[in-house]
Enzyme design. Structure first.
Site, PDB file in Angstrom:
ATOM      1  N   CYS A  35      24.843  10.200 -42.276  1.00 18.87           N
ATOM      2  CA  CYS A  35      24.313  11.117 -41.441  1.00 18.87           C
ATOM      3  C   CYS A  35      22.778  11.995 -42.531  1.00 18.87           C
ATOM      4  CB  CYS A  35      25.142  12.233 -41.795  1.00 18.87           C
ATOM      5  SG  CYS A  35      25.283  14.486 -40.865  1.00 18.87           S
TER       6      CYS A  35
ATOM      7  N   HIS B 161      34.199   8.155 -22.405  1.00 17.78           N
ATOM      8  CA  HIS B 161      34.915   7.554 -24.047  1.00 17.78           C
ATOM      9  C   HIS B 161      33.544   7.438 -24.720  1.00 17.78           C
ATOM     10  CE1 HIS B 161      38.046   6.087 -21.012  1.00 17.78           C
ATOM     11  NE2 HIS B 161      38.657   6.711 -21.164  1.00 17.78           N
TER      12      HIS B 161
HETATM   13  P1  NAD Z   1      40.777  -1.867 -17.667  1.00 19.70           P
HETATM   14  O1  NAD Z   1      40.203  -2.805 -18.564  1.00 19.70           O
HETATM   15  O2  NAD Z   1      41.757  -1.422 -17.292  1.00 19.70           O
HETATM   16  O3  NAD Z   1      39.858  -2.861 -16.164  1.00 19.70           O
HETATM   17  C1  NAD Z   1      39.112  -2.597 -15.962  1.00 19.70           C
HETATM   18  C2  NAD Z   1      38.976  -3.818 -13.626  1.00 19.70           C
HETATM   19  O4  NAD Z   1      37.598  -4.196 -13.940  1.00 19.70           O
HETATM   20  C3  NAD Z   1      39.992  -4.274 -13.875  1.00 19.70           C
HETATM   21  O5  NAD Z   1      40.667  -3.444 -12.193  1.00 19.70           O
HETATM   22  C4  NAD Z   1      39.281  -5.566 -12.717  1.00 19.70           C
HETATM   23  O6  NAD Z   1      39.759  -5.764 -12.021  1.00 19.70           O
HETATM   24  C5  NAD Z   1      38.136  -4.947 -12.645  1.00 19.70           C
HETATM   25  N1  NAD Z   1      37.270  -6.088 -13.211  1.00 19.70           N
HETATM   26  C6  NAD Z   1      36.637  -7.408 -13.911  1.00 19.70           C
HETATM   27  N2  NAD Z   1      35.763  -8.081 -13.197  1.00 19.70           N
HETATM   28  C7  NAD Z   1      35.341  -7.217 -12.683  1.00 19.70           C
HETATM   29  C8  NAD Z   1      33.501  -7.775 -12.083  1.00 19.70           C
HETATM   30  N3  NAD Z   1      33.301  -8.864 -12.084  1.00 19.70           N
HETATM   31  N4  NAD Z   1      33.979  -6.774 -10.834  1.00 19.70           N
HETATM   32  C9  NAD Z   1      34.273  -5.580 -10.699  1.00 19.70           C
HETATM   33  N5  NAD Z   1      35.108  -5.782 -11.133  1.00 19.70           N
HETATM   34  C10 NAD Z   1      35.112  -6.764 -12.402  1.00 19.70           C
HETATM   35  O7  NAD Z   1      39.321  -1.067 -17.704  1.00 19.70           O
HETATM   36  P2  NAD Z   1      39.099   0.068 -17.884  1.00 19.70           P
HETATM   37  O8  NAD Z   1      40.100   0.808 -16.358  1.00 19.70           O
HETATM   38  O9  NAD Z   1      37.504   0.444 -17.093  1.00 19.70           O
HETATM   39  O10 NAD Z   1      39.466   0.709 -18.637  1.00 19.70           O
HETATM   40  C11 NAD Z   1      39.505   0.216 -20.046  1.00 19.70           C
HETATM   41  C12 NAD Z   1      39.661   0.975 -20.946  1.00 19.70           C
HETATM   42  O11 NAD Z   1      38.064   0.343 -22.017  1.00 19.70           O
HETATM   43  C13 NAD Z   1      37.806   1.960 -20.582  1.00 19.70           C
HETATM   44  O12 NAD Z   1      38.635   3.205 -21.489  1.00 19.70           O
HETATM   45  C14 NAD Z   1      36.672   1.098 -21.611  1.00 19.70           C
HETATM   46  O13 NAD Z   1      35.806   2.887 -22.875  1.00 19.70           O
HETATM   47  C15 NAD Z   1      36.983   0.756 -22.683  1.00 19.70           C
HETATM   48  N6  NAD Z   1      36.032  -0.723 -22.583  1.00 19.70           N
HETATM   49  C16 NAD Z   1      34.735  -0.618 -22.824  1.00 19.70           C
HETATM   50  C17 NAD Z   1      34.043  -1.587 -22.614  1.00 19.70           C
HETATM   51  C18 NAD Z   1      32.333  -1.545 -22.241  1.00 19.70           C
HETATM   52  O14 NAD Z   1      32.520  -0.038 -22.835  1.00 19.70           O
HETATM   53  N7  NAD Z   1      31.855  -2.866 -21.951  1.00 19.70           N
HETATM   54  C19 NAD Z   1      34.776  -2.954 -22.398  1.00 19.70           C
HETATM   55  C20 NAD Z   1      36.118  -2.754 -22.380  1.00 19.70           C
HETATM   56  C21 NAD Z   1      36.605  -1.835 -22.405  1.00 19.70           C
END
Ligand code: NAD
Length: 271
Positions: A173, A125
């Site tokens: 850029c 992503h």
């Molecule tokens: P999601 O938000 O759909 O799901 C998060 C998952 O993490 C859940 O299954 C939950 O049970 C689990 N979770 C929560 N706390 C946890 C912990 N402490 N340890 C382990 N697991 C834990 O996330 P996704 O499926 O990764 O998709 C969300 C999208 O949003 C992604 O595409 C990403 O690009 C983006 N995103 C990125 C960030 C980041 O860069 N840190 C943060 C939020 C969302």
């Protein structure tokens, strides 16, 4: 199910693995203070994905109603500014140094896997701290803490939020001086490096799925793809998810504690 036994089994599988791939989602960064999007209290309860999650929606909101986004944007910057790699990121760095982990495939855009020392990171992503030119497509990696500090300073000096003042927050850029955007994948845009991610999953003999809900495609298909190719699948997530059907080991814990325990168990096996 006995979690302690599952950790020992996971450590044993990893210690004997030839090629391990980790597939990570927002959950691995939750303990770094970056909230997931879909869990209770996540971003999608506060903001409408149609208004901020697509390029057209975001452009329209920034043009017509920039004030609506600025508090969220500042909060987001502050969150990323304070974030550090947590024990789960550091454990993946350690697994690479031990020669066990080859590739991290991440849906996260926060740069924390690279900062934790992993060198082969497929960011499907994109990366929020890399900019991409909207004209020539050239990209440049920025230093996370420095760009956030600079941007927050500029944001606080802005008298009136307009599309122009917001676009001017990012450096132009280097090649053609056109405006740039964060190199992240928005809804409706092409996910990056998918063939490389699927190739890595197919060649793995262990896939470690950490903190991902399994609802965002194509990343959600990686554990199924690895399993079909003969890999063992280890799932770390406090909540059961779509991977139950293919997981050989399920560790129902937060990523930080689970990964620390797995590393300790591997060290005991190796000494
Ligand atoms: P999601 O938000 O759909 O799901 C998060 C998952 O993490 C859940 O299954 C939950 O049970 C689990 N979770 C929560 N706390 C946890 C912990 N402490 N340890 C382990 N697991 C834990 O996330 P996704 O499926 O990764 O998709 C969300 C999208 O949003 C992604 O595409 C990403 O690009 C983006 N995103 C990125 C960030 C980041 O860069 N840190 C943060 C939020 C969302």
């Amino acid at each position: 199910m006995n979690t302690e036994m599952e950790i020992k089994k996971a450590a044993n599988i990893l210690a004997n693995a030839k090629r391990t791939v980790a597939s990570c989602g927002a959950g691995i960064s939750a303990e770094s203070g970056i909230a997931t999007f879909r869990d209770p209290g996540g971003v999608w309860e506060k903001l409408n994905p149609a208004e901020v999650g697509t390029a057209d929606g975001l452009l329209s909101t920034l043009t017509n109603n920039p004030h609506k986004l600025m508090p969220f944007f500042i909060e987001l910057l502050e969150t990323f500014q304070n974030a550090e790699p947590n024990p789960a990121h550091l454990a993946l760095g350690e697994l690479e140094r031990m020669g066990i982990l080859q590739t991290v495939i991440t849906q996260n855009i926060d740069n924390l896997h690279i900062e934790a020392g992993n060198t082969d990171v497929i960011e499907v992503h994109g990366n929020g701290f890399r900019i991409r030119c909207i004209s020539c497509g050239g990209s440049e990696r920025l230093q996370r803490k420095q760009i956030i500090k600079d941007t927050l300073k500029k944001v606080r000096d802005i008298k009136e939020f307009t599309l122009e003042t917001i676009v001017s927050l990012l450096p132009p850029c280097r090649n053609c001086l056109a405006p740039t955007r964060p190199d992240v994948v928005m809804f409706g845009e092409m996910v990056k490096d998918v063939p490389q991610a699927f190739d890595a999953a197919r060649k793995s003999d262990v896939l470690l799925a950490i903190g991902t809900s399994g609802t965002v495609y194509p990343a959600a298909h990686l554990p199924f793809h690895a399993k079909e190719s003969g890999a063992k699948v280890i799932v770390v997530n406090p909540n059961e998810n779509a991977f139950s059907a293919v997981s050989d080991i399920y560790i129902p814990m937060k990523a930080g504690a689970a990964m620390e325990e797995i590393i300790q168990a591997i060290r005991r096996l190796m000494h």
